[in-house]
Design a protein around this motif. Structure first.
Motif, PDB file in Angstrom:
ATOM      1  N   GLN A  79       0.813  -1.213   0.000  1.00 46.26           N
ATOM      2  CA  GLN A  79       0.000   0.000   0.000  1.00 46.26           C
ATOM      3  C   GLN A  79       0.851   1.271   0.000  1.00 46.26           C
ATOM      4  OE1 GLN A  79      -2.372  -0.989   3.554  1.00 46.26           O
ATOM      5  NE2 GLN A  79      -4.159  -1.182   2.225  1.00 46.26           N
ATOM      6  N   ASN A  80       2.159   1.095  -0.152  1.00 44.74           N
ATOM      7  CA  ASN A  80       3.116   2.210  -0.173  1.00 44.74           C
ATOM      8  C   ASN A  80       3.184   2.939   1.167  1.00 44.74           C
ATOM      9  OD1 ASN A  80       5.125   3.515  -1.689  1.00 44.74           O
ATOM     10  ND2 ASN A  80       3.786   5.261  -2.093  1.00 44.74           N
ATOM     11  N   LYS A  81       2.866   2.228   2.248  1.00 44.85           N
ATOM     12  CA  LYS A  81       2.996   2.771   3.603  1.00 44.85           C
ATOM     13  C   LYS A  81       4.318   2.269   4.172  1.00 44.85           C
ATOM     14  CE  LYS A  81      -2.038   2.699   4.255  1.00 44.85           C
ATOM     15  NZ  LYS A  81      -3.166   2.089   5.030  1.00 44.85           N
ATOM     16  N   LYS A  82       5.408   2.869   3.695  1.00 42.14           N
ATOM     17  CA  LYS A  82       6.744   2.337   3.983  1.00 42.14           C
ATOM     18  C   LYS A  82       7.107   2.437   5.460  1.00 42.14           C
ATOM     19  CE  LYS A  82       8.470   3.445  -0.662  1.00 42.14           C
ATOM     20  NZ  LYS A  82       7.319   4.254  -1.138  1.00 42.14           N
ATOM     21  N   ASP A  83       6.757   3.541   6.110  1.00 41.46           N
ATOM     22  CA  ASP A  83       7.095   3.692   7.523  1.00 41.46           C
ATOM     23  C   ASP A  83       6.352   2.662   8.374  1.00 41.46           C
ATOM     24  OD1 ASP A  83       8.848   5.776   7.037  1.00 41.46           O
ATOM     25  OD2 ASP A  83       7.323   7.327   7.331  1.00 41.46           O
ATOM     26  N   SER A  84       5.094   2.419   8.044  1.00 46.99           N
ATOM     27  CA  SER A  84       4.333   1.394   8.763  1.00 46.99           C
ATOM     28  C   SER A  84       4.926   0.006   8.516  1.00 46.99           C
ATOM     29  CB  SER A  84       2.862   1.416   8.342  1.00 46.99           C
ATOM     30  OG  SER A  84       2.247   2.624   8.720  1.00 46.99           O
ATOM     31  N   ALA A  85       5.344  -0.228   7.271  1.00 47.45           N
ATOM     32  CA  ALA A  85       5.969  -1.514   6.952  1.00 47.45           C
ATOM     33  C   ALA A  85       7.226  -1.710   7.784  1.00 47.45           C
ATOM     34  CB  ALA A  85       6.305  -1.576   5.466  1.00 47.45           C
ATOM     35  N   LEU A  86       8.045  -0.674   7.906  1.00 45.25           N
ATOM     36  CA  LEU A  86       9.258  -0.767   8.720  1.00 45.25           C
ATOM     37  C   LEU A  86       8.916  -1.074  10.168  1.00 45.25           C
ATOM     38  CD1 LEU A  86      11.528   2.177   7.474  1.00 45.25           C
ATOM     39  CD2 LEU A  86      11.969  -0.272   7.268  1.00 45.25           C
ATOM     40  N   LEU A  87       7.891  -0.430  10.675  1.00 46.49           N
ATOM     41  CA  LEU A  87       7.489  -0.627  12.064  1.00 46.49           C
ATOM     42  C   LEU A  87       7.113  -2.076  12.334  1.00 46.49           C
ATOM     43  CD1 LEU A  87       6.700   0.676  14.834  1.00 46.49           C
ATOM     44  CD2 LEU A  87       4.408   0.961  13.893  1.00 46.49           C
ATOM     45  N   TYR A  88       6.296  -2.653  11.456  1.00 47.83           N
ATOM     46  CA  TYR A  88       5.832  -4.034  11.670  1.00 47.83           C
ATOM     47  C   TYR A  88       6.939  -5.052  11.391  1.00 47.83           C
ATOM     48  CZ  TYR A  88       1.008  -2.571  12.401  1.00 47.83           C
ATOM     49  OH  TYR A  88      -0.145  -2.011  12.922  1.00 47.83           O
ATOM     50  N   TYR A  89       7.767  -4.784  10.387  1.00 46.21           N
ATOM     51  CA  TYR A  89       8.891  -5.705  10.135  1.00 46.21           C
ATOM     52  C   TYR A  89       9.858  -5.703  11.324  1.00 46.21           C
ATOM     53  CZ  TYR A  89       7.967  -6.856   5.203  1.00 46.21           C
ATOM     54  OH  TYR A  89       7.431  -7.347   4.031  1.00 46.21           O
ATOM     55  N   GLN A  90      10.123  -4.524  11.871  1.00 48.68           N
ATOM     56  CA  GLN A  90      11.037  -4.444  13.012  1.00 48.68           C
ATOM     57  C   GLN A  90      10.455  -5.161  14.231  1.00 48.68           C
ATOM     58  OE1 GLN A  90      14.307  -3.036  13.039  1.00 48.68           O
ATOM     59  NE2 GLN A  90      14.236  -4.324  14.886  1.00 48.68           N
ATOM     60  N   LYS A  91       9.160  -5.003  14.439  1.00 49.95           N
ATOM     61  CA  LYS A  91       8.506  -5.686  15.553  1.00 49.95           C
ATOM     62  C   LYS A  91       8.580  -7.201  15.368  1.00 49.95           C
ATOM     63  CE  LYS A  91       4.248  -5.336  18.310  1.00 49.95           C
ATOM     64  NZ  LYS A  91       2.914  -4.707  18.397  1.00 49.95           N
ATOM     65  N   ALA A  92       8.350  -7.642  14.135  1.00 48.50           N
ATOM     66  CA  ALA A  92       8.455  -9.070  13.839  1.00 48.50           C
ATOM     67  C   ALA A  92       9.878  -9.571  14.060  1.00 48.50           C
ATOM     68  CB  ALA A  92       8.017  -9.340  12.396  1.00 48.50           C
ATOM     69  N   LEU A  93      10.859  -8.769  13.646  1.00 48.42           N
ATOM     70  CA  LEU A  93      12.260  -9.153  13.830  1.00 48.42           C
ATOM     71  C   LEU A  93      12.607  -9.258  15.310  1.00 48.42           C
ATOM     72  CD1 LEU A  93      15.115  -9.676  12.757  1.00 48.42           C
ATOM     73  CD2 LEU A  93      15.466  -7.186  12.690  1.00 48.42           C
ATOM     74  N   ASP A  94      12.126  -8.328  16.120  1.00 47.16           N
ATOM     75  CA  ASP A  94      12.397  -8.377  17.556  1.00 47.16           C
ATOM     76  C   ASP A  94      11.907  -9.688  18.161  1.00 47.16           C
ATOM     77  OD1 ASP A  94      13.489  -5.852  17.378  1.00 47.16           O
ATOM     78  OD2 ASP A  94      11.695  -4.814  18.094  1.00 47.16           O
ATOM     79  N   TYR A  95      10.713 -10.118  17.762  1.00 54.30           N
ATOM     80  CA  TYR A  95      10.174 -11.381  18.284  1.00 54.30           C
ATOM     81  C   TYR A  95      10.958 -12.579  17.753  1.00 54.30           C
ATOM     82  CZ  TYR A  95       6.062  -8.788  19.945  1.00 54.30           C
ATOM     83  OH  TYR A  95       5.226  -7.925  20.605  1.00 54.30           O
ATOM     84  N   ALA A  96      11.352 -12.520  16.470  1.00 56.57           N
ATOM     85  CA  ALA A  96      12.120 -13.623  15.883  1.00 56.57           C
ATOM     86  C   ALA A  96      13.471 -13.775  16.566  1.00 56.57           C
ATOM     87  CB  ALA A  96      12.301 -13.399  14.385  1.00 56.57           C
TER      88      ALA A  96
END
Length: 331
Positions: free
Chosen positions: A204-221
């Motif tokens: 959806q071209n919401k790059k900042d939101s994408a970064l936020l969720y990817y980083q959160k996922a990475l923290d859990y991983a």
């Protein structure tokens, strides 16, 4: 989102008699209200092994001779378990005649885990054939029939979201991923729907939101120390930073992905090449564009040849440019 583990057939042979002997105990704790009418201890043994040892469950099911002669309740469970075991072992489900035996028996009126599973795997059968709208209908039925909110329900939402994503229904897809995350939040599987949400945000071209969720996922991983998922998320983050034209950060994360996955990971290698090109590090870009080109599909090869063409133009190498152009036209 499924966790699939395997054990050898030696395990199956060693404990087979024990599994059969406890069939009556397993019957009393089975997940469906229909279990009391299931007579085959082999089916109940296969059911008990399904989540952790799906290959052993499949071996048990394939050892049952003349399943058509089983009582109706047993035939229904056999059809459900065999479909489930094949799916977990990455075996094509084929037509829907097998799973329909389970669907017809368990119905779509009364809530039960087995009824929900029957419709879920019917949806998975449709999904394999590319019949996305039919798959969606069955996944929605499966959700309605689930009596509990557990990891299986989250998996249904996850697959439902994937269907919506394929049809570019991003707002509905992200809600399905959020439903899955609400169920899994705090557990070891929570990373998967977060990654799905991030991917939709990027689409959806919401790059900042994408970064936020990817980083959160990475923290859990990282907490779970899931190396394969960590590598994939590093690559995801690299792609977002590349889209944001922050090539230094993109290189930082793609390099981490390569450490985790190795230079033979073709998609990571291709991303590295693109990022090197964007950083104007042309020798490195040329190396990575060429490295695994034979392993790429036609679209990946087209990206490589286009990249090589750009390198040729930047280095004023008309021979390389002409060769890349010819290859690109003949992919």
């Amino acid at each position: 989102m499924k966790t699939r583990c395997c054990c050898s057939k030696r395990y199956l042979l060693a404990f087979f008699s024990l599994l059969v002997s406890v069939g009556s105990i397993l019957m009393s704790v089975s997940l469906s209200s229909c279990s009391s009418s299931v007579k085959s201890s082999l089916l109940l043994s296969a059911d008990s092994l399904m989540e952790i040892y799906p290959d052993s469950a499949l071996s048990i099911l394939e050892s049952i001779s003349s399943p058509q002669k089983l009582p109706r309740a047993d035939r229904a469970l056999y059809a459900l378990l065999l479909t489930q075991a094949r799916h977990k072992n990455y075996i094509a489900l084929g037509d829907d005649s097998l799973i329909k035996t389970a669907v017809e028996y368990y119905g779509d009126k009364k809530k039960s885990v087995r009824a929900a599973k029957a419709h879920y795997y019917w949806g998975a059968t449709y999904g394999e054939k590319g019949y996305t709208s039919f798959a969606v209908d069955e996944y929605l039925t499966a959700i309605r029939l689930m009596p509990v909110r557990d990891e299986f329900l989250a998996m249904i939402y996850d697959n439902l979201a994937d269907c919506y994503e394929k049809d570019d229904l991003y707002d509905i897809a992200i809600e399905a991923y959020r439903q899955a995350y609400q169920i899994l939040e705090g557990g070891s599987q929570q990373t998967y729907p977060l990654r799905g949400i991030a991917r939709i945000c990027l689409l959806q071209n919401k790059k900042d939101s994408a970064l936020l969720y990817y980083q959160k996922a990475l923290d859990y991983a990282l907490v779970e120390q899931d190396s394969s998922l960590i590598g994939a998320l590093y690559h995801d983050l690299a792609m977002v930073y590349n889209e944001k034209k922050d090539y230094v950060q993109a290189d930082k994360y793609v390099s981490k992905a390569m450490i985790m996955q190795g230079e033979d990971a073709v998609n990571v290698c291709l991303s590295k090449a693109q990022i090197m090109l964007n950083l104007n590090k042309l020798d490195s870009a040329s190396y990575f564009f060429s490295k695994n080109i034979d392993q790429l599909n036609i679209y990946g090869k087209a990206v490589c040849y286009d990249g090589m063409h750009q390198i040729a133009k930047k280095t004023s190498n008309p021979q390389l440019s002409s060769s890349a152009s010819f290859l690109r036209l003949n992919v």
